[in-house]
Design an enzyme around this catalytic site. Structure first.
Site, short mmCIF file in Angstrom:
data_model
loop_
_atom_site.label_atom_id
_atom_site.label_comp_id
_atom_site.label_asym_id
_atom_site.label_seq_id
_atom_site.Cartn_x
_atom_site.Cartn_y
_atom_site.Cartn_z
N THR A 1 0.96 -0.86 -0.08
CA THR A 1 -0.16 0.24 0.07
C THR A 1 0.72 1.02 -0.25
OG1 THR A 1 -1.31 1.82 1.29
CG2 THR A 1 -0.49 -0.03 2.83
N PHE A 2 0.36 2.50 -0.47
CA PHE A 2 1.40 3.35 -1.07
C PHE A 2 -0.22 4.57 -0.50
CE2 PHE A 2 2.85 0.74 -4.51
CZ PHE A 2 4.53 0.95 -4.44
N HIS A 3 -1.37 4.16 -0.44
CA HIS A 3 -1.58 5.81 0.11
C HIS A 3 -2.76 4.84 0.89
CE1 HIS A 3 -2.36 5.78 -4.34
NE2 HIS A 3 -0.97 5.91 -3.99
N GLN A 4 -2.69 5.19 1.91
CA GLN A 4 -3.69 5.23 3.53
C GLN A 4 -5.08 6.50 3.83
OE1 GLN A 4 -0.23 5.84 3.65
NE2 GLN A 4 0.21 3.31 2.56
#
Length: 634
Positions: A569-572
């Site tokens: 995951t690069f986006h949370q």
């Protein structure tokens, strides 16, 4: 263990480096778990029970050790797979990200050049406030976090004449500090030194932890909030401003400040493969908007995830934070905020520990900040953790966590790709972005330096993994960015630190599986000679009649569950989501935390759901609007 996983480990001193890395894991529970695992491997009784081998691991021959580990890698038991991946990823990462001195020439063996020269000599235009003893500060607004949310809020409020203090957990690094050595860059620029994962190791979590946050290390992609997502948030979550001119104007304002444009999207070798396959299949593709100014789009651009040496990337470090500092904002780095101070039900400041991560590290000191307003902008993992440590107990807090789970399909091409070079991201495809009610996946590419390849390439023996790594210069990669519908949650461990619990639902897993099938089709059309997945075991094929269908059957058999497939995951997002009710959300339409005057959240955690696109510009737009609301209320 080191010499089993990686040939050449002894010469590289890998075992010592693994032991050091285990000792530096941020969570005590993770350190204890790995130490216990290594102890079990040296127990005859444990190995008899777990692997049917009544001998210590170190007493086995190399082929026996490899069979032992392969059994764990593909086990039906999730704990065995977790144990294998913990050790394999650690060993492979440390070996292939070592310097030429410590790595004994491993870069040369895979055709990787390492950094393209030294960093430039650049002055540091921001001067963080030195906190060397227990200190108290007073201000109008304390902003906790300095990324896409916190940086924008700080810059806007300072411009409005407010007294602003910014607290950042990471350090202050600029162009002169961007060495572009992977191990060093991950340690200094990323959360948990780049080793943050979900609690079961099923997903790697990559997020910035430095002054400027994720905007310093992200891939410059600057998508506006998609219109269907704006409508969903406005109607489904009763937040009409998202569908209004107000949100559009906020997006326009931040896009201008960071120079979001499509004039710097020259395709890299990775992008050229992507576009070739998409065009031959008649599938959608387009240029990515990027927040850059004067980006050369050359080989070094592929290293931009380790910081942009040219200051072409318009991160908050060179835009909003610089604006804030120039207008008198005080910025404190290496500052770990442990709780928001709440008195008589109102937020009145923050309590933090300040340390120095440098060679002259001092004893940590305490910092207390008194403020009329507190803005939490620590990201979707640490913002809910901070609120929970501060006594906030709303039902939705920490829930609905969306992660845009990402994986990909790899291919060996005839031509040299050098997947670590070229424009960091230049092209994308929305061919499958709406498979069902706005949920689906994007195709994008990302630079592949040795760390990502080493952790993602399958391992069936040390020699076979090394042979795959030797192909790296000719490897193309199609990334699958999933818009996940069914979220996870953030909890606290006994020390009060964030623990991420997330498992792909059957619904989302179905879309991910479709993405894998389509990415392989794309790579075939682009001329791939061999195609494989980043699964625990090697699952690959050479294109030919019926080969794709047979391969998909083997992909399914190998499994797409935790630690069967590399997922990152690069986006949370969405763990403090915005909404119309305290029963189902954490903040209201004005970014106020329900029931706590003076407390706001302004980062990706307030998204009502996953955005489906790289979230930076949406975060900035939300923060821009929130800053206006806060300024008006002070």
């Amino acid at each position: 263990m080191a010499e089993t996983l990686v040939p050449g480990a002894v010469a590289a001193g890998l075992a010592d480096r693994m032991a050091l890395a285990i000792g530096r894991l941020p969570r005590e529970a993770d350190r204890a778990e790995l130490v216990q695992l290594l102890g079990l491997l040296e127990s005859r009784a444990a190995n008899l029970a777990l692997a049917g081998v009544p001998r210590r691991f170190s007493a086995l021959s190399l082929p026996e050790r490899e069979r032992f580990l392969c059994g764990w890698a593909t086990s039906r038991l999730p704990l065995k797979r977790k144990a294998f991946q913990a050790l394999k990823r650690l060993a492979a990462f440390l070996y292939y990200t070592g310097t030429e001195a410590s790595g004994a020439g491993t870069w040369a063996s895979i055709g990787y050049p390492g950094p393209l020269g030294p960093p430039p000599a650049r002055p540091k235009p921001i001067r963080p406030l030195a906190v060397t003893s227990d200190t108290s500060l007073d201000c109008d607004v304390v902003v906790i976090g300095s990324g896409a949310g916190g940086g924008v809020v700080a810059g806007r409020l300072a411009a409005a004449g407010k007294s602003v203090v910014v607290l950042e957990k990471g350090g202050y690094l600029n162009e002169a500090d961007f060495t572009h050595r992977e191990a060093e860059s991950l340690e200094r620029l990323y959360d948990a030194r780049g080793m943050l994962t979900t609690h079961d190791l099923g997903m790697l979590i990559l997020q910035g932890s430095c002054l400027g946050g994720g905007t310093v290390v992200n891939y410059t992609t600057s998508f506006r909030t998609p219109e269907p997502v704006r409508e969903e948030w406005a109607r489904g979550h009763r937040l009409p401003h998202f569908a209004s001119r107000e949100h559009s104007d906020a997006l326009d304002a931040v896009a201008r400040r960071i120079n979001a444009n499509t004039d710097h999207s020259a395709p890299s070798g990775r992008d050229r493969v992507l576009v070739r396959g998409l065009e031959r299949l008649g599938w959608h593709h387009g240029p990515l908007p990027r927040d850059v100014r004067g980006c050369p789009q050359d080989d070094e651009c592929g290293y931009c995830g380790m910081g942009c040496r040219r200051a072409a990337k318009q991160s908050t470090l060179v835009t909003y934070l610089q604006d804030a500092f120039d207008r008198g904002a005080r910025i404190v780095v290496h500052c770990d905020v442990r709780r928001v101070a709440i008195e008589r039900g109102r937020a009145v400041g923050a309590e933090a520990i300040v340390s120095d991560a440098g060679a002259d590290a001092r004893r940590p000191v305490s910092l207390a900040v008194r403020a009329k307003a507190v803005v939490v902008a620590c990201g979707a993992i640490h913002s809910p953790a901070l609120l929970r440590r501060s006594g906030i107990s709303l039902p939705a807090l920490g829930r609905n966590l969306a992660l845009h789970p990402s994986t990909g399909v790899l291919a060996l091409m005839d031509e040299e790709i050098q997947p670590w070079t070229g424009t960091i991201q230049a092209r994308y495809s929305d061919q499958f972005a709406d498979l069902d009610s706005g949920y689906g996946f994007k195709f994008e590419t990302v630079p592949m330096h040795p760390s990502l390849a080493a952790m993602g390439f399958p391992w069936e023996s040390g020699a076979e993994h090394r042979a795959l790594m030797a192909r790296l210069a000719r490897v193309a990669f199609v990334g699958i960015l999933l818009r996940d519908r069914d979220g996870g949650r953030v909890t606290l461990d006994r020390g009060g630190d964030a623990v991420v619990r997330y498992r792909l639902s059957r619904y989302d897993l179905g879309h991910l599986r479709r993405g894998i099938a389509a990415a392989a089709q794309l790579l075939e059309a682009a001329g791939a000679r061999e195609i494989w997945t980043p699964q625990a075991r090697y699952v690959g094929y050479r294109p030919g009649a019926g080969a794709h269908a047979r391969w998909l059957e083997r992909v399914d058999a190998a499994g797409l569950g935790p630690n069967q497939l590399l997922v990152v995951t690069f986006h949370q997002m969405a763990s403090c989501r915005m909404g119309a009710s305290a029963k189902t959300s954490v903040v209201n339409a004005e970014n106020h935390v329900w029931g706590v005057p003076g407390l706001y959240v302004a980062d990706a955690s307030v998204f009502p759901s996953a955005s489906g696109v790289n979230p930076m510009l949406t975060v900035m737009g939300i923060a821009h609007r929130a800053a206006g609301i806060i300024a008006a209320e002070l």
